[in-house]
Design an enzyme around this catalytic site. Structure first.
Site, PDB file in Angstrom:
ATOM      1  N   GLU A   6      13.676  58.173  -3.937  1.00 46.17           N
ATOM      2  CA  GLU A   6      14.624  57.377  -4.739  1.00 46.17           C
ATOM      3  C   GLU A   6      15.811  58.392  -4.939  1.00 46.17           C
ATOM      4  O   GLU A   6      16.074  59.689  -4.964  1.00 46.17           O
ATOM      5  CB  GLU A   6      13.988  57.202  -6.177  1.00 46.17           C
ATOM      6  CG  GLU A   6      15.316  56.666  -7.244  1.00 46.17           C
ATOM      7  CD  GLU A   6      15.334  55.103  -6.745  1.00 46.17           C
ATOM      8  OE1 GLU A   6      15.973  54.950  -5.787  1.00 46.17           O
ATOM      9  OE2 GLU A   6      15.385  54.294  -7.809  1.00 46.17           O
ATOM     10  N   ASP A   7      17.081  57.469  -4.885  1.00 43.22           N
ATOM     11  CA  ASP A   7      18.400  58.191  -5.142  1.00 43.22           C
ATOM     12  C   ASP A   7      18.527  58.765  -6.350  1.00 43.22           C
ATOM     13  O   ASP A   7      18.938  59.863  -6.394  1.00 43.22           O
ATOM     14  CB  ASP A   7      19.687  57.369  -4.553  1.00 43.22           C
ATOM     15  CG  ASP A   7      19.622  56.075  -5.474  1.00 43.22           C
ATOM     16  OD1 ASP A   7      18.754  55.637  -6.305  1.00 43.22           O
ATOM     17  OD2 ASP A   7      20.387  55.126  -5.247  1.00 43.22           O
TER      18      ASP A   7
ATOM     19  N   PHE B  35      28.859  57.971 -13.592  1.00 43.63           N
ATOM     20  CA  PHE B  35      28.383  57.207 -12.682  1.00 43.63           C
ATOM     21  C   PHE B  35      28.899  57.706 -11.339  1.00 43.63           C
ATOM     22  O   PHE B  35      29.971  58.311 -10.965  1.00 43.63           O
ATOM     23  CB  PHE B  35      29.184  55.938 -12.846  1.00 43.63           C
ATOM     24  CG  PHE B  35      28.301  54.752 -11.942  1.00 43.63           C
ATOM     25  CD1 PHE B  35      27.343  54.186 -12.384  1.00 43.63           C
ATOM     26  CD2 PHE B  35      29.083  54.735 -10.792  1.00 43.63           C
ATOM     27  CE1 PHE B  35      26.664  53.384 -11.533  1.00 43.63           C
ATOM     28  CE2 PHE B  35      28.357  53.600  -9.944  1.00 43.63           C
ATOM     29  CZ  PHE B  35      27.284  53.006 -10.302  1.00 43.63           C
TER      30      PHE B  35
ATOM     31  N   ARG C 105      29.125  53.815  -0.076  1.00 47.52           N
ATOM     32  CA  ARG C 105      27.769  54.294   0.231  1.00 47.52           C
ATOM     33  C   ARG C 105      27.703  55.349   1.431  1.00 47.52           C
ATOM     34  O   ARG C 105      27.129  56.036   1.603  1.00 47.52           O
ATOM     35  CB  ARG C 105      26.656  53.117   0.610  1.00 47.52           C
ATOM     36  CG  ARG C 105      26.256  52.189  -0.446  1.00 47.52           C
ATOM     37  CD  ARG C 105      24.951  51.370   0.181  1.00 47.52           C
ATOM     38  NE  ARG C 105      24.618  50.172  -0.650  1.00 47.52           N
ATOM     39  CZ  ARG C 105      23.949  50.291  -1.828  1.00 47.52           C
ATOM     40  NH1 ARG C 105      23.267  51.215  -2.115  1.00 47.52           N
ATOM     41  NH2 ARG C 105      23.695  49.101  -2.251  1.00 47.52           N
TER      42      ARG C 105
HETATM   43  P1  IMP Z   1      16.774  53.505 -13.821  1.00 48.97           P
HETATM   44  O1  IMP Z   1      15.678  52.442 -13.836  1.00 48.97           O
HETATM   45  O2  IMP Z   1      17.710  53.149 -15.095  1.00 48.97           O
HETATM   46  O3  IMP Z   1      16.353  55.060 -13.695  1.00 48.97           O
HETATM   47  O4  IMP Z   1      17.802  52.986 -12.610  1.00 48.97           O
HETATM   48  C1  IMP Z   1      17.846  53.980 -11.552  1.00 48.97           C
HETATM   49  C2  IMP Z   1      18.493  52.981 -10.555  1.00 48.97           C
HETATM   50  O5  IMP Z   1      19.816  52.463 -11.069  1.00 48.97           O
HETATM   51  C3  IMP Z   1      18.928  53.578  -9.507  1.00 48.97           C
HETATM   52  O6  IMP Z   1      17.999  53.371  -8.357  1.00 48.97           O
HETATM   53  C4  IMP Z   1      20.499  53.084  -9.114  1.00 48.97           C
HETATM   54  O7  IMP Z   1      20.303  52.102  -8.023  1.00 48.97           O
HETATM   55  C5  IMP Z   1      20.752  52.838 -10.455  1.00 48.97           C
HETATM   56  N1  IMP Z   1      21.911  53.961 -10.849  1.00 48.97           N
HETATM   57  C6  IMP Z   1      21.678  54.766 -11.855  1.00 48.97           C
HETATM   58  N2  IMP Z   1      22.724  55.585 -12.098  1.00 48.97           N
HETATM   59  C7  IMP Z   1      23.534  55.506 -10.933  1.00 48.97           C
HETATM   60  C8  IMP Z   1      24.992  55.904 -10.466  1.00 48.97           C
HETATM   61  O8  IMP Z   1      25.522  56.920 -11.371  1.00 48.97           O
HETATM   62  N3  IMP Z   1      25.266  55.542  -9.347  1.00 48.97           N
HETATM   63  C9  IMP Z   1      24.793  54.495  -8.694  1.00 48.97           C
HETATM   64  N4  IMP Z   1      23.677  54.026  -9.079  1.00 48.97           N
HETATM   65  C10 IMP Z   1      22.987  54.287 -10.228  1.00 48.97           C
HETATM   66 MG    MG Z   2      18.126  53.036  -6.578  1.00 52.20          MG
END
Ligand code: IMP
Ligand code: MG
Length: 165
Positions: free
Chosen positions: A93-94, A143, A156
């Site tokens: 995961e990113d 962010f 991206r």
């Molecule tokens: P979580 O369920 O809140 O942990 O969501 C994680 C997802 O939110 C990641 O897979 C990203 O797609 C998105 N996300 C959260 N923070 C960022 C950010 O700073 N930049 C871009 N995408 C983000």
């Molecule tokens: Mg993601």
């Protein structure tokens, strides 16, 4: 736009993580599961540094057009194509933010083992506990975009991780 993690630091970290993964999964049937779309750049770099055989698959979860999904609202938009029973899944995961996405995937994917490799971690925002086997960088609550991560589908392709001001 300000560079938070340079391409050079990303490359070094990817090599380090891949080395650990290669050692830990030697002799095991490894499947890397990338979480679309954000993880595709990280996964492609990681895969090429992993020195053991690995299969690749992708999964996509619905986000309802917002990045702040709530735990109850997550659904699988694209499931796995490969059979993973009897194999070791490493979810790639990113970024982990609240943690809902990875918590959901960890409980949903059924395999011999399921662990998480995440490039970026925003620990200050976590809402649910998620065990992370491999972590690239802990970052502050900003962010970020680039290296696969988007803001409204843009940025991206940036080779560095940057924050939007
Ligand atoms: P979580 O369920 O809140 O942990 O969501 C994680 C997802 O939110 C990641 O897979 C990203 O797609 C998105 N996300 C959260 N923070 C960022 C950010 O700073 N930049 C871009 N995408 C983000
Ligand atoms: Mg993601």
């Amino acid at each position: 736009m300000r560079v938070l993690i340079s391409r050079r630091r990303l490359q070094k970290k990817v090599k380090k993580l891949a080395g650990q993964i290669s050692r830990d999964y030697r002799g095991k049937k490894l499947v890397l599961v990338g979480v679309l779309k954000g993880a595709f750049v990280f996964l492609s770099d990681l895969l090429r540094e992993i020195k053991i055989p690995a299969e690749v698959d992708f999964i996509q979860v619905s986000s309802y057009g917002k990045r702040r999904t709530s735990s109850g609202k997550i659904k699988i938009k694209k499931g796995l194509d490969l059979p993973v029973a009897g194999k070791h899944v490493l979810i790639v995961e990113d970024i982990i933010d609240y943690g809902y996405t990875l918590a959901y995937l960890l409980k949903t994917i059924k395999a011999k083992s399921v662990r998480v490799c995440v490039l970026l971690d925003k620990p200050s925002r976590r809402k649910v506990r998620v065990p992370i086997a491999y972590r690239g960088f802990s970052i502050p609550d900003k962010f970020v975009v680039g290296y696969g991560l988007d803001y409204a589908e843009g940025y991206r392709s940036l080779p560095d991780v940057a924050c939007i001001e």
